[in-house]
Design an enzyme around this catalytic site. Sequence first.
Site, short mmCIF file in Angstrom:
data_model
loop_
_atom_site.label_atom_id
_atom_site.label_comp_id
_atom_site.label_asym_id
_atom_site.label_seq_id
_atom_site.Cartn_x
_atom_site.Cartn_y
_atom_site.Cartn_z
N GLN A 16 1.94 -6.17 5.58
CA GLN A 16 2.14 -5.86 4.19
C GLN A 16 3.55 -6.29 3.81
OE1 GLN A 16 0.98 -1.85 3.13
NE2 GLN A 16 -1.00 -2.05 4.14
N GLU A 75 0.85 -1.20 0.00
CA GLU A 75 0.00 0.00 0.00
C GLU A 75 0.88 1.25 0.00
OE1 GLU A 75 -2.92 0.09 3.17
OE2 GLU A 75 -3.84 1.90 2.34
N TYR A 83 -7.36 -9.08 11.32
CA TYR A 83 -6.04 -8.79 11.90
C TYR A 83 -5.93 -9.42 13.28
CZ TYR A 83 -4.78 -5.48 8.23
OH TYR A 83 -4.44 -4.91 7.02
N ASN A 85 -12.44 -1.10 -1.33
CA ASN A 85 -11.77 -1.71 -0.17
C ASN A 85 -12.44 -1.21 1.10
OD1 ASN A 85 -9.36 -2.80 1.50
ND2 ASN A 85 -9.39 -0.62 2.03
N GLU A 86 -12.71 -2.10 2.01
CA GLU A 86 -13.32 -1.73 3.30
C GLU A 86 -14.40 -0.65 3.08
OE1 GLU A 86 -10.43 -1.12 6.50
OE2 GLU A 86 -9.87 -3.24 6.39
N GLU A 98 -6.48 -9.12 3.61
CA GLU A 98 -5.65 -8.43 4.62
C GLU A 98 -5.67 -9.28 5.89
OE1 GLU A 98 -6.21 -4.22 5.36
OE2 GLU A 98 -6.71 -3.88 3.24
#
Length: 514
Positions: free
Chosen positions: A366, A47, A261, A194-195, A317
């Site tokens: 990432q 990113e 996460y 995204n999101e 993610e």
Amino acid sequence: MKTKFFISGLMLSAAMTLSAQQQAIVTIHADQGEQIIPKEIYGQFAEHLGTCIYGGLWVGEDSPIPNTNGYRNDVLEALKKLKVPVLRWPGGCFADEYHWMDGIGPKENRPRMVNNNWGGTVEDNSFGTHEFLNLCEMLGCEPYISGNVGSGSVEEMAKWVEYMTSEQGSPMAKLRKENGREKPWKVKYFGVGNESWGCGGSMRPEYYADLYRRYSTYCRNYNGNVLFKIASGASDYDYNWTEVLMQNIGHRMDGVSLHYYTVPGWTGSKGSATKFSTDDYYWTMGKCREIEDVMKRHIAIMDKYDPKKQIALIVDEWGTWWDEEPGTVPGHLYQQNTMRDAFVASLSLDIFHKYTDRVKMTNIAQIANVLQSMILTKEDKMVLTPTYHVFEMYNVHQDATFLPADLQCAYKNVRDARNVPMISSTASRDKEGRIHVSLSNISLTESADVTINLEGINGKQVSGRILTADKIDDYNTFENPEVIAPKAFKDAKIQKGALLVKIPAKSIVVLEIK
Ligand code: AHR
């Protein structure tokens, strides 16, 4: 303090307390291998955030740091060894503020913008579509583009697809040629937002589902390039998001994403990456393993609407999220990476392997200098993290046949009522017929004698590598980059059709049986 471990499983059914050593049994069912572990399970994510792109992957042609056309040579070499199969870009949250036309053409003419999501850093757009897609070609990986639904138009998205993938003749192909690239690139994976429930537009799932239908209609397949369209999926435990998308988008999408996460909570301190207690460590193992239950629930919803499993779950993610390293730029999400992170990687990959009939890609967050990264850089220095080493050791499982296995081992009760197995394992058979078994012993104090029953495997030779550390909070630094690195492993032998392995505490082992 003495730790109590409890054995669970059919053969070792009686609860017992272990002292300095545990025992475990793995039974591999080599005759039941059906699913291929898609190499994309080992996907990465880059990113425009902190120094992931600028400084991490890209330094520009004029940099004194050795580079090839602007890409760092040391990082390129490390990533080639990793066999990166797919790379997601440009975000993340950044994707929904990114206007791709700002990142093409002569660099001096590219407008600047403020990266509002990530520390207000000024973005000069010197790394854009060409720089990203050329990098993917150099690495031999599939690009996964995240399109802008939050603040971009349908036209902008449609033209991006045309720019990247259409042959000569179209207006966007003409522009691409003017910018130095005649042939279209091959772009398979395309994320529509995204999101979208958060930084990607704060939408309700019903509204997003309609937007997905509209935006994706104009993402065309040009000249034999077939897009695999991925809808912006749920966060963690938001099962309603998946339900609404499956109901309202259905087979208009090829995949739907999930973000999970390993993070102690979204408000307040997330805890230091390098200073943590034993209790914190075991909690992390439990939280990381909980992704399995979360995935199962999303998959159960998908199964209702798509029993033939034509729509993929894409975990685009995942990984650990700790407090930023003291002294680093706020909002840049730079964190160190210890042996604890290595276990989050190995345990997560072991879980993903089990669900590849539905889970077709995952992207750890990432690739460099951000969150649970593979690589850390500082000026001209580079260090490989323990997580890098897990991905490198595990890449033998890419595109191999998953071999189901039963595991009996000790468990430990940890904070938040989680019950965590001390051993994790996975096995596969590659195209040459070699069997690879990965074993993680997460116990901080107890080695394990593991008996691996090789049902249907005529193994004669075994070799292996081990990743371990003196202390669980050890990590690699620019001054000492080899504190944690794979070494040859000798404590495995084949005896009467079984593989006997002695795996030290806090170790990850990958074995090859021929
Ligand atoms: O990976 C960091 C951020 O986490 C991403 O930009 C966003 O999608 C997620 O919230």
